[in-house]
Design a protein around this motif. Structure first.
Motif, PDB file in Angstrom:
ATOM      1  N   UNK A  99      -0.775  -3.729  11.286  1.00 46.71           N
ATOM      2  CA  UNK A  99      -0.126  -2.417  11.222  1.00 46.71           C
ATOM      3  C   UNK A  99       1.385  -2.569  11.055  1.00 46.71           C
ATOM      4  N   UNK A 100       1.956  -3.551  11.717  1.00 42.67           N
ATOM      5  CA  UNK A 100       3.411  -3.767  11.643  1.00 42.67           C
ATOM      6  C   UNK A 100       3.867  -4.099  10.226  1.00 42.67           C
ATOM      7  N   UNK A 101       2.958  -4.581   9.401  1.00 39.81           N
ATOM      8  CA  UNK A 101       3.305  -4.946   8.018  1.00 39.81           C
ATOM      9  C   UNK A 101       3.202  -3.786   7.040  1.00 39.81           C
ATOM     10  N   UNK A 102       2.608  -2.694   7.483  1.00 43.09           N
ATOM     11  CA  UNK A 102       2.407  -1.553   6.591  1.00 43.09           C
ATOM     12  C   UNK A 102       3.636  -0.655   6.575  1.00 43.09           C
ATOM     13  N   UNK A 103       4.024  -0.253   5.390  1.00 34.93           N
ATOM     14  CA  UNK A 103       5.208   0.602   5.250  1.00 34.93           C
ATOM     15  C   UNK A 103       4.869   2.077   5.446  1.00 34.93           C
ATOM     16  N   UNK A 104       3.673   2.473   5.098  1.00 36.28           N
ATOM     17  CA  UNK A 104       3.311   3.892   5.139  1.00 36.28           C
ATOM     18  C   UNK A 104       2.394   4.238   6.294  1.00 36.28           C
ATOM     19  N   UNK A 105       2.526   3.529   7.401  1.00 32.26           N
ATOM     20  CA  UNK A 105       1.678   3.812   8.553  1.00 32.26           C
ATOM     21  C   UNK A 105       2.062   5.172   9.135  1.00 32.26           C
ATOM     22  N   UNK A 106       1.092   6.042   9.315  1.00 31.10           N
ATOM     23  CA  UNK A 106       1.337   7.379   9.851  1.00 31.10           C
ATOM     24  C   UNK A 106       0.882   7.488  11.300  1.00 31.10           C
ATOM     25  N   UNK A 107       0.050   6.538  11.726  1.00 29.24           N
ATOM     26  CA  UNK A 107      -0.429   6.570  13.094  1.00 29.24           C
ATOM     27  C   UNK A 107      -1.229   5.329  13.400  1.00 29.24           C
ATOM     28  N   UNK A 109       0.849  -1.172   0.000  1.00 30.57           N
ATOM     29  CA  UNK A 109       0.000   0.000   0.000  1.00 30.57           C
ATOM     30  C   UNK A 109       0.894   1.234   0.000  1.00 30.57           C
ATOM     31  N   UNK A 110       0.741   2.073  -0.998  1.00 33.11           N
ATOM     32  CA  UNK A 110       1.621   3.230  -1.126  1.00 33.11           C
ATOM     33  C   UNK A 110       1.036   4.508  -0.524  1.00 33.11           C
ATOM     34  N   UNK A 111      -0.225   4.491  -0.151  1.00 36.54           N
ATOM     35  CA  UNK A 111      -0.845   5.671   0.444  1.00 36.54           C
ATOM     36  C   UNK A 111      -0.585   5.727   1.943  1.00 36.54           C
ATOM     37  N   UNK A 112      -0.604   6.914   2.525  1.00 36.85           N
ATOM     38  CA  UNK A 112      -0.467   7.016   3.980  1.00 36.85           C
ATOM     39  C   UNK A 112      -1.646   6.321   4.666  1.00 36.85           C
ATOM     40  N   UNK A 113      -1.370   5.668   5.778  1.00 38.72           N
ATOM     41  CA  UNK A 113      -2.394   4.893   6.478  1.00 38.72           C
ATOM     42  C   UNK A 113      -2.503   5.348   7.931  1.00 38.72           C
ATOM     43  N   UNK A 114      -3.746   5.468   8.392  1.00 41.13           N
ATOM     44  CA  UNK A 114      -4.047   5.737   9.787  1.00 41.13           C
ATOM     45  C   UNK A 114      -4.851   4.555  10.302  1.00 41.13           C
ATOM     46  N   UNK A 115      -4.439   3.982  11.409  1.00 41.93           N
ATOM     47  CA  UNK A 115      -5.165   2.880  12.033  1.00 41.93           C
ATOM     48  C   UNK A 115      -5.778   3.372  13.335  1.00 41.93           C
ATOM     49  N   UNK A 116      -7.101   3.236  13.445  1.00 41.80           N
ATOM     50  CA  UNK A 116      -7.801   3.594  14.673  1.00 41.80           C
ATOM     51  C   UNK A 116      -8.698   2.414  15.026  1.00 41.80           C
ATOM     52  N   UNK A 117      -8.493   1.873  16.195  1.00 39.44           N
ATOM     53  CA  UNK A 117      -9.284   0.725  16.631  1.00 39.44           C
ATOM     54  C   UNK A 117      -9.774   0.955  18.048  1.00 39.44           C
ATOM     55  N   UNK A 118     -10.821   0.235  18.411  1.00 41.11           N
ATOM     56  CA  UNK A 118     -11.362   0.340  19.756  1.00 41.11           C
ATOM     57  C   UNK A 118     -10.700  -0.656  20.687  1.00 41.11           C
ATOM     58  N   UNK A 119     -10.351  -0.214  21.869  1.00 37.94           N
ATOM     59  CA  UNK A 119      -9.712  -1.093  22.844  1.00 37.94           C
ATOM     60  C   UNK A 119     -10.637  -2.173  23.362  1.00 37.94           C
ATOM     61  N   UNK A 120     -11.950  -1.962  23.235  1.00 41.13           N
ATOM     62  CA  UNK A 120     -12.928  -2.951  23.695  1.00 41.13           C
ATOM     63  C   UNK A 120     -13.593  -3.672  22.518  1.00 41.13           C
ATOM     64  N   UNK A 121     -12.926  -3.675  21.373  1.00 35.89           N
ATOM     65  CA  UNK A 121     -13.456  -4.335  20.176  1.00 35.89           C
ATOM     66  C   UNK A 121     -13.515  -5.837  20.404  1.00 35.89           C
ATOM     67  N   UNK A 122     -14.699  -6.425  20.264  1.00 36.22           N
ATOM     68  CA  UNK A 122     -14.872  -7.868  20.446  1.00 36.22           C
ATOM     69  C   UNK A 122     -14.787  -8.626  19.131  1.00 36.22           C
ATOM     70  N   UNK A 123     -14.677  -7.905  18.017  1.00 32.67           N
ATOM     71  CA  UNK A 123     -14.618  -8.541  16.697  1.00 32.67           C
ATOM     72  C   UNK A 123     -13.169  -8.725  16.254  1.00 32.67           C
ATOM     73  N   UNK A 124     -12.374  -7.669  16.362  1.00 30.98           N
ATOM     74  CA  UNK A 124     -10.967  -7.702  15.955  1.00 30.98           C
ATOM     75  C   UNK A 124     -10.119  -7.298  17.158  1.00 30.98           C
ATOM     76  N   UNK A 125      -9.244  -8.186  17.586  1.00 33.99           N
ATOM     77  CA  UNK A 125      -8.421  -7.889  18.763  1.00 33.99           C
ATOM     78  C   UNK A 125      -7.352  -6.857  18.431  1.00 33.99           C
ATOM     79  N   UNK A 126      -6.909  -6.140  19.449  1.00 36.12           N
ATOM     80  CA  UNK A 126      -5.845  -5.158  19.245  1.00 36.12           C
ATOM     81  C   UNK A 126      -4.549  -5.842  18.823  1.00 36.12           C
ATOM     82  N   UNK A 127      -4.337  -7.083  19.259  1.00 32.73           N
ATOM     83  CA  UNK A 127      -3.149  -7.841  18.820  1.00 32.73           C
ATOM     84  C   UNK A 127      -3.203  -8.101  17.322  1.00 32.73           C
ATOM     85  N   UNK A 128      -4.385  -8.432  16.819  1.00 32.50           N
ATOM     86  CA  UNK A 128      -4.548  -8.682  15.383  1.00 32.50           C
ATOM     87  C   UNK A 128      -4.293  -7.394  14.595  1.00 32.50           C
TER      88      UNK A 128
END
Length: 85
Positions: A25-33, A1-20
């Protein structure tokens, strides 16, 4: 992904864990936050709209500021859609 990326997740998300999310996010090269909004669930934009909107605004500002000197004027712009009165 060549575009800048922002990741915002909920700490109480029951669908997708923060670990996931962290793994993705660790795999993204253009993560901005990467942000976890504590207490927010799967829809942080609903559970904490003020916090979510603030993060998105700052992200957009950072992109605009970094790109402002790289924007070239648009020449010969033509419109393909016409709106009738």
């Amino acid at each position: 992904l060549s575009l800048p990326v922002l990741s915002v997740t909920g700490g109480a998300d029951r669908v997708v864990s923060t670990n996931h999310v962290a793994t993705g996010v660790a795999r993204l090269k253009n993560i901005r936050g990467a942000h976890v909004i504590g207490g927010a669930g799967h829809f942080p934009f609903v559970d904490a709209p003020e916090v979510f909107n603030s993060l998105v605004k700052e992200f957009i500002k950072s992109i605009l500021i970094s790109k402002v000197h790289k924007i070239a004027p648009i020449a010969n712009l033509t419109y393909k859609t016409q709106i009738s009165p």
